[in-house]
Write a protein that holds these residues in place. Structure first.
Motif, PDB file in Angstrom:
ATOM      1  N   TYR A 107      21.245-103.371 135.817  1.00  0.00           N
ATOM      2  CA  TYR A 107      21.386-102.369 135.162  1.00  0.00           C
ATOM      3  C   TYR A 107      22.203-102.311 133.421  1.00  0.00           C
ATOM      4  O   TYR A 107      23.510-103.244 133.461  1.00  0.00           O
ATOM      5  N   THR A 127      17.527-101.611 129.338  1.00  0.00           N
ATOM      6  CA  THR A 127      18.460-100.837 130.500  1.00  0.00           C
ATOM      7  C   THR A 127      18.455-101.269 131.686  1.00  0.00           C
ATOM      8  O   THR A 127      19.531-101.129 132.190  1.00  0.00           O
ATOM      9  N   GLU A 180      24.242 -92.162 134.212  1.00  0.00           N
ATOM     10  CA  GLU A 180      23.549 -93.479 134.700  1.00  0.00           C
ATOM     11  C   GLU A 180      22.833 -92.573 135.635  1.00  0.00           C
ATOM     12  O   GLU A 180      21.689 -93.521 136.023  1.00  0.00           O
ATOM     13  N   GLU A 225      13.544 -93.210 127.024  1.00  0.00           N
ATOM     14  CA  GLU A 225      14.499 -94.249 127.507  1.00  0.00           C
ATOM     15  C   GLU A 225      15.222 -93.880 128.775  1.00  0.00           C
ATOM     16  O   GLU A 225      16.247 -94.605 129.450  1.00  0.00           O
TER      17      GLU A 225
END
Lengths: 456, 456
Positions: free
Chosen positions: A88, A9, A382, B77
């Motif tokens: 990211y 990520t 996000e 995650e």
């Protein structure tokens, strides 16, 4: 140029990977930048003309053609308060869009002031301090730049006086309080502390102010006090130079990700966050080392790159700043009150303008409602709430990702998320309530404003 | 235990270093925690009693004595959107204080919601989703927890309904808009959507609400709908468990720094950020592996650990939640309106209370003006604007650093900077204007409230 890779990520760098030098695109330009002209004489200006406003180190950076300009250790140490910023991979946004594209974003909202602006504010504060300057005068519209300069003043021990556009001063108290918490003095502009401000108030006691007026006040303040210099948050070469840490880090982080971007996107008002991300990549293109598609995302309400002319024009409304060659809508043009205050500028940085003229970059303009839609989609996927300015980049990135879905291609998209929107929630409220307006491109107003271009 | 080392500002970890398991202090406790009691029967409650409100996975975590509880991959995650959070060495604050102490802080304000709260919100959202729950009902005071739960709902695809205390709803619109931007439904509490809310409004149409009322509304909402569960942001064992990622990361980062803390500090309201940082260190103490001084920083206006009694009491004002043994000022006690809304709670988490009772931690209480002074000092030195809650930890850390200066010792201090203050600037404005009040410890009100403790 997509790579399968693992599901990562964030790509983070240790602080010893903060760049040791800024990248100066002037070293690689195909066309030499046209010289800035004196607003009175229309003759090319030299370093001496700028000395009342800027320390010599910054004036020399403004005209340097060295490819690398060393970042002093104290600036790197101050950068370490928030840099390197993270890169990211937007896995969740990709999933929400159901696109095979790989979307990356560099996040500059991790700075204490909440945007990329401290990258140059800290640098400017350092070089001023080094030359014995005690005090900085500057202006701010919505407050991003004023916050950054106030923070930088606290870090390097400089007094900071901020002329804040009256309308923002009254409507956006949080940004003002943040500046004051950092120790800056903030005054509503037009103010009673300058001749220019007094003159405006004598004529229009309830003037809401404008960025042009605030610049005039800050310039007068700096020009009339020996202990004080002026600082600007965008447009100038040395400002864009300082922002290149963004792109230099992003190059290293994309290498960590094992991918190269196909498309690189930044929103563009004065041009500094756009330049910060893209110039190091454009440098590779200029040197023949790589090829990218580079897109500047502008507001439809102030589309200088997409609809303006490339001409010599004043940088400020008061016609006191140097005349520069740039894409402009005319210095009398006042953009409609879109919430992306940082993009409400009639012109564009001369370096970005030159790259557009030379065909190295593209530009596209977008309406604010579509941008806020993109901002909400991004926040829900996000987590990060974007400032109104980078929602323009997000909108164009999403369009690219959807195009890639249509084409069935693994396009690699990189954009600059130049700040968070924690101080912009009133705009989100209006958007969620459906009361936000779109402003059509004001062709007539621009035609009028362009008729007043200086004859040089 | 200071170490010379090089001048490093941040200690960052790659996302593969996000902990794989939470640390459960119940495995190492010297004294078994007294069981929670049913509010009606005063008998120990079992998992079945909690099933209408929480998914079974969380209920089992609440009573587990396993030392490690695995963090599911989807939660790791989601954590990767902002974790591992950085550990900072506060070089500039040390210089400003002219102290030989080494000051470190773990910064949880990097989360999208701006505090440590998403560490448990994401976990709770995941376990609810896994058991087929469609919707979460929760309450929020100032809005930190509501923002975190709304963000977590967006990440895991759960509807979120937030009962927001009316006074905050009216006075702090930005937090509400942030929740709505994440897609949550926010209603002012007391509301017309629950029986409890309607009853309150029938009696007091202009009720400003309270956290106690909002909890009652959210609990009623969850208990009366099959698709809905309830979520709480502090106090409970499983909430504190999820926060231990903070301390687990900090241990690894202190090792990177080559130092061990002498003193570890967290602010404490319900206890979750304090526990998150300190429990992994306290675990080492309980296992005889290390020794630290651990300090909980409380507001003078709600000093449950420093001045409350250790007794069975209700967790909520409405007396619907389980009765737990904790440090309490009495469930009828309503703290004065300090700006650190997250610390305005009459009780303290049972686990933190037990550790205080067993002599493993200390507590100290501080006034809000001194805390805001510390917050301003911190912002000017380190850049980050702290939320009002962690200014309590900063104040105690600064006191420790000044004490170290007096003693001439290189004390190593670690504290938790659990959130930023971007939504709290109105409080900073009041502080800078000198209009912020301190509230003396309300001894009489506490004596009255403690007279109403349940007899169990």
């Amino acid at each position: 140029m997509a790579n399968a890779g693992s599901r990562r990520t964030k790509f983070v760098l240790d602080e010893d990977r903060i760049p040791r030098a800024w990248y100066n695109i002037a070293a690689d330009l195909r066309t030499a930048p046209p010289p800035p002209l004196h607003p009175g004489t229309h003759q090319p200006i030299g370093p001496a003309d700028l000395a009342p406003l800027f320390p010599m180190a910054l004036i020399l950076q403004e005209v340097s053609t060295d490819r690398e300009i060393e970042i002093p250790d104290p600036v790197r140490e101050a950068y370490a308060l928030y840099r390197p910023s993270p890169l990211y991979r937007a896995h969740r946004l990709e999933a929400a869009l159901d696109t095979p594209a790989h979307i990356y974003y560099k996040y500059e909202g991790v700075s204490p002031a909440g945007s990329h602006k401290p990258n140059t504010a800290l640098s400017q504060a350092f070089f001023n301090k080094q030359e014995g300057v005690k005090r900085i005068a500057t202006e701010t519209g919505a407050g991003q730049w004023g916050s950054a300069m106030s923070f930088a003043g606290a870090v390097f021990g400089l007094e900071v006086k901020v002329y804040m556009v009256r309308a923002s001063y009254d409507q956006k108290p949080y940004r003002r309080i943040l500046m004051e918490t950092y120790g800056a003095e903030v005054v509503a502009s037009p103010s009673l502390t300058t001749n220019y401000g007094r003159a405006v108030l004598a004529q229009t006691p309830d003037s809401p102010g404008s960025l042009g007026m605030a610049i005039s006040e800050a310039v007068e303040d700096a020009a009339t006090r020996d202990d004080t210099k002026y600082a600007l948050g965008s447009v100038l070469n040395h400002v864009l130079l300082h922002q290149t840490v963004i792109g230099l880090e992003a190059q290293e982080q994309m290498a960590m990700a094992g991918e190269q971007p196909d498309v690189i996107i930044g929103c563009a008002g004065g041009g500094s966050n756009f330049a910060g991300l893209t110039f190091p990549f454009i440098g590779q293109m200029l040197r023949g080392e790589a090829s990218y598609r580079i897109i500047a995302a502008e507001p439809e309400a102030a589309p200088s790159l997409t609809r303006g002319v490339y001409a010599y024009d004043f940088g400020d409304t008061g016609h006191m700043a140097p005349i520069v060659k740039m894409h402009t809508l005319g210095s009398d043009f006042i953009p409609e009150p879109i919430h992306a205050g940082g993009l409400r500028y009639h012109g564009m940085s001369p370096l970005v303008s030159l790259l557009k003229e030379d065909g190295l970059i593209e530009a596209t303009s977008v309406h604010q409602r579509a941008c806020f839609d993109a901002g909400v989609t991004f926040a829900r996927a996000e987590g990060i709430l974007p400032a109104p300015e980078p929602t323009h980049a997000i909108k164009v990135a999403i369009d690219q990702a959807l195009e890639a879905r249509e084409a069935g291609e693994e396009r690699v998209i990189l954009f600059n998320l130049c700040g968070h929107g924690h101080f912009d929630l009133a705009a989100y409220e209006r958007h969620l309530a459906g009361t936000l307006e779109d402003y059509e491109y004001p062709a007539e107003k621009v035609t009028e404003a362009l008729a007043a271009l200086p004859r040089v």
